[in-house]
Each structure stands twice: as C-alpha cells, then as structure tokens.
Motif scaffolding. Sequence first.
Motif, mmCIF file in Angstrom:
data_model
loop_
_atom_site.group_PDB
_atom_site.id
_atom_site.type_symbol
_atom_site.label_atom_id
_atom_site.label_comp_id
_atom_site.label_asym_id
_atom_site.label_seq_id
_atom_site.Cartn_x
_atom_site.Cartn_y
_atom_site.Cartn_z
ATOM 1 N N TYR A 3 -1.763 5.151 8.897
ATOM 2 C CA TYR A 3 -1.381 5.574 10.195
ATOM 3 C C TYR A 3 0.124 6.137 10.035
ATOM 4 N N LEU A 4 0.800 5.556 9.176
ATOM 5 C CA LEU A 4 2.301 6.045 8.881
ATOM 6 C C LEU A 4 2.171 7.305 8.329
ATOM 7 N N SER A 5 1.242 7.564 7.213
ATOM 8 C CA SER A 5 0.857 8.748 6.587
ATOM 9 C C SER A 5 0.701 9.926 7.688
ATOM 10 N N ARG A 6 -0.427 9.650 8.449
ATOM 11 C CA ARG A 6 -0.690 10.631 9.469
ATOM 12 C C ARG A 6 0.296 11.046 10.134
ATOM 13 N N LEU A 7 1.117 10.181 10.934
ATOM 14 C CA LEU A 7 2.409 10.439 11.826
ATOM 15 C C LEU A 7 3.319 11.264 10.910
ATOM 16 N N LEU A 8 3.650 11.099 9.713
ATOM 17 C CA LEU A 8 4.667 11.908 8.827
ATOM 18 C C LEU A 8 4.181 13.280 8.774
ATOM 19 N N GLU A 9 2.709 13.047 8.216
ATOM 20 C CA GLU A 9 2.040 14.813 8.089
ATOM 21 C C GLU A 9 2.090 15.378 9.280
ATOM 22 N N ASP A 10 1.758 14.760 10.405
ATOM 23 C CA ASP A 10 1.668 15.659 11.637
ATOM 24 C C ASP A 10 3.077 15.863 12.175
ATOM 25 N N ASP A 11 4.138 15.064 11.889
ATOM 26 C CA ASP A 11 5.549 15.497 12.130
ATOM 27 C C ASP A 11 6.081 16.906 11.277
ATOM 28 N N ASP A 12 5.421 16.544 9.843
ATOM 29 C CA ASP A 12 6.028 17.832 8.890
ATOM 30 C C ASP A 12 5.322 19.039 9.229
ATOM 31 N N SER A 13 4.060 18.982 9.697
ATOM 32 C CA SER A 13 3.281 20.350 10.127
ATOM 33 C C SER A 13 3.774 20.834 11.176
ATOM 34 N N GLY A 14 4.369 19.975 12.019
ATOM 35 C CA GLY A 14 4.796 20.435 13.224
ATOM 36 C C GLY A 14 6.204 21.121 13.324
ATOM 37 N N ARG A 15 6.767 21.041 12.310
ATOM 38 C CA ARG A 15 8.321 21.510 12.323
ATOM 39 C C ARG A 15 8.205 23.030 12.268
ATOM 40 N N SER B 249 0.995 -1.352 -0.036
ATOM 41 C CA SER B 249 0.041 -0.045 -0.109
ATOM 42 C C SER B 249 0.789 1.127 -0.097
ATOM 43 N N ASN B 250 0.446 2.344 -0.823
ATOM 44 C CA ASN B 250 1.114 3.525 -0.634
ATOM 45 C C ASN B 250 0.923 4.209 0.679
ATOM 46 N N TYR B 251 2.068 4.872 0.940
ATOM 47 C CA TYR B 251 1.747 5.805 2.250
ATOM 48 C C TYR B 251 2.509 7.178 1.871
ATOM 49 N N ALA B 252 1.857 8.369 2.342
ATOM 50 C CA ALA B 252 2.280 9.763 1.856
ATOM 51 C C ALA B 252 3.305 10.033 2.868
ATOM 52 N N ALA B 253 4.543 10.582 2.462
ATOM 53 C CA ALA B 253 5.538 11.318 3.057
ATOM 54 C C ALA B 253 6.014 12.629 2.496
ATOM 55 N N PRO B 254 6.434 13.443 3.444
ATOM 56 C CA PRO B 254 6.891 14.809 2.705
ATOM 57 C C PRO B 254 7.649 14.848 1.429
ATOM 58 N N GLY B 255 8.317 13.867 1.104
ATOM 59 C CA GLY B 255 9.010 13.728 -0.035
ATOM 60 C C GLY B 255 8.416 13.108 -1.318
ATOM 61 N N GLY B 256 7.542 12.573 -1.219
ATOM 62 C CA GLY B 256 6.495 12.010 -2.051
ATOM 63 C C GLY B 256 5.792 10.681 -1.613
ATOM 64 N N THR B 257 5.288 9.587 -2.385
ATOM 65 C CA THR B 257 4.871 8.577 -1.769
ATOM 66 C C THR B 257 5.674 7.300 -1.791
ATOM 67 N N ALA B 258 5.844 6.580 -0.829
ATOM 68 C CA ALA B 258 6.504 5.495 -0.717
ATOM 69 C C ALA B 258 5.583 4.079 -0.271
ATOM 70 N N ARG B 259 6.228 2.948 -0.349
ATOM 71 C CA ARG B 259 5.096 1.787 -0.165
ATOM 72 C C ARG B 259 5.460 0.943 0.945
ATOM 73 N N VAL B 260 4.566 0.191 1.525
ATOM 74 C CA VAL B 260 4.725 -0.687 2.756
ATOM 75 C C VAL B 260 3.996 -1.796 2.709
ATOM 76 N N GLY B 261 4.375 -2.986 2.663
ATOM 77 C CA GLY B 261 3.608 -4.263 2.707
ATOM 78 C C GLY B 261 4.310 -5.464 2.979
ATOM 79 N N VAL B 262 3.769 -6.634 2.461
ATOM 80 C CA VAL B 262 4.468 -7.947 2.973
ATOM 81 C C VAL B 262 4.840 -8.810 1.915
ATOM 82 N N MET B 263 5.494 -9.767 2.084
ATOM 83 C CA MET B 263 5.944 -10.813 1.098
ATOM 84 C C MET B 263 5.772 -12.218 1.818
ATOM 85 N N GLY B 264 5.324 -13.191 1.136
ATOM 86 C CA GLY B 264 5.094 -14.532 1.710
ATOM 87 C C GLY B 264 4.740 -15.368 0.287
#
Length: 345
Positions: A333-345, A299-314
């Motif tokens: 949840y990761l997107s929200r944390l990074l967004e909050d961290d970025d807005s808090g700078r 799944s994609n997640y949003a970060a200040p530098g663009g989007t990246a991915r988190v997932g599983v392999m099996g």
Amino acid sequence: MVSERGLQVLRAIVQDYVETHEPVGSRSIVERHAFGVSAATIRNDMAQLEDEDLITAPHTSSGRVPTDKGYRVFVNHLAQLRPLSGAQRAAIESFLVAPADLDDLMARTVRVLTQLTGQVALAQYPSFARAKITHLELVALAPNRVLVILVTDAGGISQRVAPLPIDIDEEDIAVLRARLSAVISGRPVADASERVGDLGPVEPAGARTQPALDVIAGVISEELGEFRQDRLVMAGAATLARREQDFRGSIHPLLEAIEEQVTLLRLMSEMVTDEHGLAASIGTENAPFGLGEASIVASNYAAPGGTARVGVMGPTRMDYPTNLAAARAVARYLSRLLEDDDSGR
C-alpha cells in the motif's frame, strides 16, 4: 536427516508454542493436529528434531520449544503467509489515506503496523540521495528571519527558520531566491549540496545582502545533508515491556537500539530478501548487532528514490506468517501511495 513428517511436527510445535506460550508435548500434538499416528511416533519425530537442534526442552520432563534454528527452518520452508482479513486491509487503507506529507505518511505506516502485529514497527525512509530538488522557497517571517523550504521529487520536504545577521526586504528575498534556485533547482541532492557549498559572492550591487546569502546557503547545505542520511521511524516501543517475559534475557539492548537507531538501520539494510521482497532475521542471527534476543521481519517497498523496508521487531516467539503478511500488505500500500504521488507531480 529430518523426515517430511518430522518437519510437519516442527510446524505444529512452532504454531502451538507461539499460540499458547507453553512447551509443546507429543500428546498435545496428537490431540490438536491430525497426524494419524500415535504419541510414541510423534515422540520419535521430536527426538529427531532435537538431535538436529530444531527444538529443545526448556525444563526436564517438559514439552519442547523451537530453537532459533527451528524458527529459521519454519520461516524458510514451512510458514504459510496468512491473508489479512478485510477489516485489517480496511484499517491499513483508512490509516494511510491522504497523508499531509511524507513524514505524516511514515508515522502513520508504523502506527498501523504496530496495531496489526502488536510488535515494534520499523520503517526506513525512502532514500533522497538520488532525488532532485524541485523547489526552493524563502518566506519572510521578520526583517531578519526567513523560513527556508526545500522540496524534492521523491517527496522530501525540509522547513527551517534561518536567523539573519541583517535586515532584508521582499525585494532582497526575491533576488536571493533566484540566486539560490539557479544553483540547486533540478539538481540531485548530492550535486546541489556541493554547488551551494561552493557558492561564490554576489555581484557588487548585491554585496549588502552577502551575509544573509551566506547564512541561508549554510542552512540549505545542512538540510541537504540531512536528506542524504538514512532515516528510520518507529512505533510501539511500549510493546517490549508488555512482552518482556517472551525474551530469554534483558530487553535493554533492544531499547538502546531503538533509542540510537544506527544499529537498526544497519540491520534492516543488510537483511537478505527472498524473491517476494520479504526478509527475516531471527534471534542469534542478530547477535553481531547486539540483538540476539530479537527477531525482525521486513518487506521491501518501492519509492521514487529506490527501495526501502518496513517491518516489525519482537521476540523470537512471534507469529512469523501473520507479521510477514502484515509487513507485505503495508509495504504494497505504501508503494502504491508513493507511486501515485510521484506520477501526480
């Protein structure tokens, strides 16, 4: 062409096979699912599915198991993501709350994801290539050793000790910090890397500290180069050994990919996502990467530098709806944390 009921039979086969790890026969489908038709009718549907290469018989006179093509049809058209339980969502929140820094956050991300899914968890770091340098700090550890700290607006932090060829004092450090900060602070990582590489000599009055400046500039250049490289963090590699019987062949290519990372980074980057930012690459679709025995969901997640991915392999015999739902929940949840961290700078 497969009928609508035939597709629902495929759904039943995939779900039952993932749950039981046993080939699925027509009688068990009739007993476990409310199709309202006879076992003979289900056998006809299964024959049609087999003609379309969506299921296959692993042994003579056995039930049927999904093929990689069958899993693909299931994921594209038949899978219904299962909402995570309250306990699972609470686990994500408690695992990811108040990380010390980005490295800690990414490590926690893969740990909680492997706990939720029982698979190898993968997470791409946010891209720092377009991030800007917000802070440079030099900390004296000894007269000839300094700690070089770099911080970006995307959450990237680098700390590295630089051994110096000469002794310097606090006044020297202040001058060197100001000289280097003027060159890189507020600039994108790529631009800062070029500028520090082209750094000219100091003024004659500071010529004594030139050897120290050269060393520190070299360290900064190397660390900025690390910021520009794609990175991957993983957890749960031991699950492969526990699930070895789920793989048709050897798990060694997967272990090699985990060790080298480059292959997994390429595969994760090239996966095509749907309108919800979800992606799955199944079995033989991964053959060009030497991972034809495995499936990856992300799944994609949003970060200040663009989007990246988190997932599983099996293995291909995985619970796709649950794994996709877990990847999506963790990514959000990761997107929200990074967004909050970025807005808090």
